[in-house]
Structures are given as structure tokens and as C-alpha cells.
Motif scaffolding. Structure first.
Motif, mmCIF file in Angstrom:
data_model
loop_
_atom_site.group_PDB
_atom_site.id
_atom_site.type_symbol
_atom_site.label_atom_id
_atom_site.label_comp_id
_atom_site.label_asym_id
_atom_site.label_seq_id
_atom_site.Cartn_x
_atom_site.Cartn_y
_atom_site.Cartn_z
ATOM 1 N N ALA A 22 31.801 60.719 49.134
ATOM 2 C CA ALA A 22 31.053 59.486 49.387
ATOM 3 C C ALA A 22 31.128 58.563 48.171
ATOM 4 N N ALA A 23 30.992 59.127 46.975
ATOM 5 C CA ALA A 23 31.091 58.320 45.755
ATOM 6 C C ALA A 23 32.493 57.758 45.595
ATOM 7 N N LEU A 24 33.498 58.556 45.917
ATOM 8 C CA LEU A 24 34.882 58.091 45.801
ATOM 9 C C LEU A 24 35.160 56.945 46.764
ATOM 10 N N VAL A 25 34.698 57.067 48.004
ATOM 11 C CA VAL A 25 34.892 55.991 48.980
ATOM 12 C C VAL A 25 34.151 54.742 48.527
ATOM 13 N N ASN A 26 32.905 54.907 48.086
ATOM 14 C CA ASN A 26 32.116 53.773 47.625
ATOM 15 C C ASN A 26 32.813 53.077 46.458
ATOM 16 N N PHE A 27 33.274 53.858 45.494
ATOM 17 C CA PHE A 27 33.950 53.293 44.331
ATOM 18 C C PHE A 27 35.263 52.619 44.736
ATOM 19 N N GLY A 28 36.026 53.269 45.608
ATOM 20 C CA GLY A 28 37.317 52.714 46.034
ATOM 21 C C GLY A 28 37.171 51.394 46.765
ATOM 22 N N VAL A 29 36.242 51.332 47.718
ATOM 23 C CA VAL A 29 36.022 50.089 48.465
ATOM 24 C C VAL A 29 35.523 48.995 47.531
ATOM 25 N N GLY A 30 34.585 49.350 46.666
ATOM 26 C CA GLY A 30 34.080 48.367 45.706
ATOM 27 C C GLY A 30 35.166 47.850 44.787
ATOM 28 N N LEU A 31 36.046 48.751 44.340
ATOM 29 C CA LEU A 31 37.147 48.353 43.460
ATOM 30 C C LEU A 31 38.093 47.378 44.161
ATOM 31 N N VAL A 32 38.450 47.675 45.398
ATOM 32 C CA VAL A 32 39.357 46.797 46.152
ATOM 33 C C VAL A 32 38.742 45.420 46.343
ATOM 34 N N VAL A 33 37.455 45.368 46.705
ATOM 35 C CA VAL A 33 36.784 44.083 46.913
ATOM 36 C C VAL A 33 36.689 43.305 45.600
ATOM 37 N N LEU A 34 36.308 43.979 44.517
ATOM 38 C CA LEU A 34 36.195 43.288 43.232
ATOM 39 C C LEU A 34 37.535 42.784 42.715
ATOM 40 N N VAL A 35 38.598 43.564 42.898
ATOM 41 C CA VAL A 35 39.929 43.123 42.470
ATOM 42 C C VAL A 35 40.368 41.908 43.284
ATOM 43 N N ALA A 36 40.076 41.903 44.582
ATOM 44 C CA ALA A 36 40.435 40.750 45.419
ATOM 45 C C ALA A 36 39.676 39.498 44.985
ATOM 46 N N ILE A 37 38.389 39.636 44.728
ATOM 47 C CA ILE A 37 37.592 38.488 44.280
ATOM 48 C C ILE A 37 38.071 38.007 42.918
ATOM 49 N N GLU A 38 38.335 38.934 42.018
ATOM 50 C CA GLU A 38 38.801 38.566 40.684
ATOM 51 C C GLU A 38 40.157 37.873 40.742
ATOM 52 N N ALA A 39 41.021 38.313 41.638
ATOM 53 C CA ALA A 39 42.331 37.663 41.786
ATOM 54 C C ALA A 39 42.163 36.210 42.208
ATOM 55 N N VAL A 40 41.247 35.957 43.130
ATOM 56 C CA VAL A 40 40.989 34.582 43.562
ATOM 57 C C VAL A 40 40.441 33.760 42.396
ATOM 58 N N VAL A 41 39.518 34.318 41.629
ATOM 59 C CA VAL A 41 38.933 33.602 40.497
ATOM 60 C C VAL A 41 39.987 33.318 39.426
ATOM 61 N N VAL A 42 40.793 34.323 39.088
ATOM 62 C CA VAL A 42 41.814 34.139 38.045
ATOM 63 C C VAL A 42 42.847 33.109 38.484
ATOM 64 N N LEU A 43 43.242 33.129 39.752
ATOM 65 C CA LEU A 43 44.227 32.153 40.241
ATOM 66 C C LEU A 43 43.666 30.743 40.294
ATOM 67 N N SER A 44 42.371 30.600 40.539
ATOM 68 C CA SER A 44 41.805 29.262 40.644
ATOM 69 C C SER A 44 41.280 28.724 39.314
ATOM 70 N N VAL A 45 40.714 29.587 38.470
ATOM 71 C CA VAL A 45 40.091 29.131 37.226
ATOM 72 C C VAL A 45 40.890 29.550 35.997
ATOM 73 N N GLY A 47 42.148 33.266 33.609
ATOM 74 C CA GLY A 47 41.554 34.481 33.053
ATOM 75 C C GLY A 47 40.757 34.216 31.795
ATOM 76 N N PRO A 48 40.040 35.211 31.315
ATOM 77 C CA PRO A 48 39.267 35.037 30.081
ATOM 78 C C PRO A 48 40.187 34.959 28.863
ATOM 79 N N ALA A 49 39.707 34.320 27.830
ATOM 80 C CA ALA A 49 40.487 34.207 26.594
ATOM 81 C C ALA A 49 40.662 35.581 25.956
ATOM 82 N N GLU A 50 39.593 36.391 25.965
ATOM 83 C CA GLU A 50 39.673 37.765 25.477
ATOM 84 C C GLU A 50 38.559 38.574 26.117
ATOM 85 N N PHE A 51 38.748 39.873 26.180
ATOM 86 C CA PHE A 51 37.751 40.757 26.767
ATOM 87 C C PHE A 51 36.707 41.119 25.718
#
Length: 131
Positions: A22-45, A47-51
Motif C-alpha cells: 500500500a505504501a509503495l502504490v501510494n508513493f508510486g502514484v504520488g511520484l508520477v503525479v508530482l513529476v508530471a506537475i513539475e514537468a509542466v511547471v519547469v516547461l512553463s516557468v 527550473g530553480p537556479a539551485e537546489f
């Protein structure tokens, strides 16, 4: 698979592989959604200057995975209602304690203390075993 008698979907009633899957599925789905959202943000705005260089900032993900695994494991013994109430009661108790030990802003209101006590009473009522 019937839903009657199940104590919670992630913790399950034995079907689905247990709390770690259950934790693995939760983490996996969350990771996919966050990566998709971050890709949209990075392409439109862009990336950060530094982490951030502060290492403890990166512990949130690990703590989240551990929390989900423990939640799925705990729900097998206590109900989802009791787990939710105890989680909220713990957060409210910690907030009241922090407001007492490190006062900032408007301070601790009597209504906040009453709300915390009411939540703790709800935990006590929910935790009672039927006679």
C-alpha cells in the motif's frame, strides 16, 4: 471482493498485499503525479537556479513513506475512524504544546484548547470497546 467488513482501503482486509505494498502504490502514484506537475511547471516557468543545500529538507519524502506504511499497518488493528482521530488529536496536541512553549503571533486561544480537548474526548469515545 466485498467492501463490507473492510477496515480501510489502504490497510485492507487482507487483500492487496499488506501495508508495504500500500505504501509503495501510494508513493508510486504520488511520484508520477508530482513529476508530471513539475514537468509542466519547469516547461512553463523554468527550473530553480539551485537546489536547497539543507539536508533535513529532503527528509519529508522518507517520513511520508514511513507514515503511510505505518498507517496501513495500524489500520489493521484499529479502525480508520480511530486512526484518523488519533492523527488529528496528536497534531492538535503538538500544536497546543508548541504554542505554550514557543508563543508567537496572537497566542493560544481558549477555543483552540477546547477544540483540542474535544478531539481527545472523541478519541476516548471512539476507542471504547462495545460491552
Amino acid at each position: 471482493m466485498g467492501w463490507r467488513g473492510r477496515r480501510g482501503v489502504p490497510g485492507g482486509g487482507g487483500a492487496g498485499g499488506g501495508p508495504f505494498s500500500a505504501a509503495l502504490v501510494n508513493f508510486g502514484v504520488g511520484l508520477v503525479v508530482l513529476v508530471a506537475i513539475e514537468a509542466v511547471v519547469v516547461l512553463s516557468v523554468g527550473g530553480p537556479a539551485e537546489f536547497p543545500r539543507t539536508p533535513w529538507l529532503y527528509l519529508g519524502g522518507v517520513i511520508g513513506v514511513v507514515f503511510i506504511a505505518l498507517a496501513a499497518l495500524t489500520v489493521r488493528w484499529i479502525s480508520v475512524l480511530l486512526f484518523g482521530l488519533t492523527s488529528v488529536a496528536g497534531q492538535l496536541s503538538a500544536a497546543v504544546l508548541l504554542d505554550l512553549l514557543t508563543p508567537a503571533g496572537p497566542g493560544l486561544s481558549p477555543l483552540a484548547v477546547f477544540g483540542c480537548l474535544l478531539t481527545l474526548a472523541a478519541v476516548g469515545i471512539a476507542a471504547r470497546r462495545p460491552a
